[in-house]
Design a protein around this motif. Structure first.
Motif, PDB file in Angstrom:
ATOM      1  N   ARG A  37     -10.573  -7.986 -18.221  1.00  0.00           N
ATOM      2  CA  ARG A  37     -11.705  -8.631 -18.967  1.00  0.00           C
ATOM      3  C   ARG A  37     -11.921  -7.735 -20.310  1.00  0.00           C
ATOM      4  N   GLU A  38     -11.363  -6.208 -20.358  1.00  0.00           N
ATOM      5  CA  GLU A  38     -11.369  -5.352 -21.421  1.00  0.00           C
ATOM      6  C   GLU A  38     -10.459  -5.725 -22.402  1.00  0.00           C
ATOM      7  N   GLN A  39      -9.339  -6.139 -22.023  1.00  0.00           N
ATOM      8  CA  GLN A  39      -8.322  -7.025 -22.967  1.00  0.00           C
ATOM      9  C   GLN A  39      -8.920  -7.938 -23.629  1.00  0.00           C
ATOM     10  N   ASN A  93     -11.310  -7.315 -26.374  1.00  0.00           N
ATOM     11  CA  ASN A  93     -10.453  -6.763 -27.331  1.00  0.00           C
ATOM     12  C   ASN A  93      -9.902  -7.828 -28.261  1.00  0.00           C
ATOM     13  N   ILE A 108     -19.413  -6.755 -20.477  1.00  0.00           N
ATOM     14  CA  ILE A 108     -18.165  -7.452 -20.223  1.00  0.00           C
ATOM     15  C   ILE A 108     -18.046  -8.647 -19.434  1.00  0.00           C
TER      16      ILE A 108
END
Length: 229
Positions: free
Chosen positions: A172-174, A177, A188
């Motif tokens: 999810r973080e990728q 970004n 998120i």
């Protein structure tokens, strides 16, 4: 092909326009930052010639703003010959760099070279085709079972990014970004919400295939699979 020329020197703009039109390009002119961004959205150019020193919004900011939306080729212009400026432009995603004053014929040659490279690199990227699903990144359009699909901008961006990287798993973080940007401030779980919407609009409309897959403990991936697999 259409070229957006951005420079506050109107005489230089007209000179570039003359030389580019001689080679068969359609030319759109802008003399300041916001005008350049507006012209980009209105005209959908194939390449941008972008001066660095502009009033109100400089070429760096314009380059960053456009790079968040598209991978269009950008040729930077500057009156400075400093190596640092060239490196900064390339780091922001510029494809080439020309220092003023320049030979108009050399500029045209560089434009041709960039467009040739871009055409070679984007043959696969412009139109992505899957069973009952087509993503046309040039037209910013998704066609599902022969009909144009209505997607919100971030839904489209997320779909396009995942489809271009088929079978690759992203956290999810990728995804935040890559699709929303490093400066995104929010929950998120917005990724989960958008995946849910895409599944409803795409996977649930298909009888034989599904595309959006949860990889438990990691994130998501886009992969063509039959419904019963």
């Amino acid at each position: 092909m259409r070229i957006l020329v951005v420079d506050d020197d109107k005489n230089l703009c007209r000179l570039m326009e003359v030389y580019l039109k001689k080679e068969g390009y359609k030319v759109v002119l802008a003399n300041e930052g916001q005008g350049a961004i507006d012209k980009y959205y209105e005209e959908n150019p194939d390449l941008i010639i972008l001066d660095i020193m502009l009033p109100k919004m400089d070429g760096w900011d314009i380059c960053k703003a456009i790079r968040k939306k598209a991978d269009i080729p950008i040729l930077m212009l500057t009156a400075k010959g400093e190596k640092a400026d060239k490196l900064k432009g390339l780091e922001l995603g510029a494809d080439d760099y020309v220092t003023k004053p320049f030979d108009p014929d050399e500029l045209v040659a560089r434009v041709k070279a960039i467009l040739r490279r871009s055409a070679t690199q984007s043959i696969r990227g412009d139109i992505l085709t899957f069973p009952n699903l087509k993503i046309n990144n040039k037209k910013h359009q998704v066609i599902l079972k022969g009909k144009v699909l209505d997607l919100a901008p971030k839904e489209y961006d997320l779909l396009s990014f995942l489809a271009k990287n088929e079978k690759q798993v992203f956290s999810r973080e990728q995804l935040l970004n890559q699709v929303w940007g490093f400066d995104f401030i929010g929950d998120i779980r917005t990724v989960d919400t958008h995946i849910k919407r895409l599944r409803k609009k795409i996977d649930e409309k298909l009888d034989d295939y599904k595309y959006f897959h949860t990889v438990w403990g990691v994130g998501y991936k886009f992969e063509t699979s039959k419904e019963n697999e």
